[in-house]
Enzyme design. Sequence first.
Site, PDB file in Angstrom:
ATOM      1  N   HIS A 159      -9.477  -5.502   4.728  1.00  0.00           N
ATOM      2  CA  HIS A 159      -9.205  -6.802   4.121  1.00  0.00           C
ATOM      3  C   HIS A 159      -9.871  -6.876   2.752  1.00  0.00           C
ATOM      4  O   HIS A 159     -11.044  -6.537   2.612  1.00  0.00           O
ATOM      5  CB  HIS A 159      -9.736  -7.947   4.994  1.00  0.00           C
ATOM      6  N   LYS A 164      -3.909  -1.556   9.421  1.00  0.00           N
ATOM      7  CA  LYS A 164      -3.705  -2.918   8.918  1.00  0.00           C
ATOM      8  C   LYS A 164      -4.339  -3.026   7.537  1.00  0.00           C
ATOM      9  O   LYS A 164      -5.542  -2.803   7.379  1.00  0.00           O
ATOM     10  CB  LYS A 164      -4.324  -3.950   9.862  1.00  0.00           C
TER      11      LYS A 164
END
Length: 215
Positions: free
Chosen positions: A114, A140
């Site tokens: 992230h 991700k």
Amino acid sequence: MIIATLTGRTIEDMVELAIEAVEQGADALEVRLDYLENLDMSTALRAVRECTRYERVVATLRREEEGGLYKGDEDRRLEILERVSSEADYVDLELDVAEEEIISPSCETIVSYHNFENTPPKEELIGIRDRCAELGDVAKVVTMARGHEDALRILEVVRTAEAPTIGFAMGEEAKYTRVVSVLIGGFATYAAVRKKAAPGQLTVEETRKLLELLG
């Protein structure tokens, strides 16, 4: 696949949100353990699974510096994640944690990156994506978009992925990436039930309707 993010403060709240998410059309459930006011996290995961009979449950205990609410000891956090992995189908592990190989979850892993500041250059993103894929079952990659060029860059990273990959950009201007990423081959996207857990996040119902319209 639409993964509904559950942000209840109690087990009862989590169960209520889980039922609502299923009614809205969610395909999987992410239990944000960092939102719980107590540490009875295994019970929360079991309760969510039992109330919905869901086969796909993601356990996430996000630390504060990555947008979560967990402020406690890092060793304690990792201990919790390893313990609750027996109640989940996926555990979300941050890339730096996965690289250190500190814990060995008893379920599949989503290795996540992230960036709440910006979207790195394409080659850097590809390297991050591939490293996440190497260390986990699903990669991700989520970044903050400062414009449409950033949004398109993250979509290209998803489109060219060879391993199961989740990827989209945060921010109001880039919220469409949460839907488009799935349409171009992304493994899944995340959506809110009520309270949004990230900038630009859509609800499960909004996401489902857009996927039906565009797909």
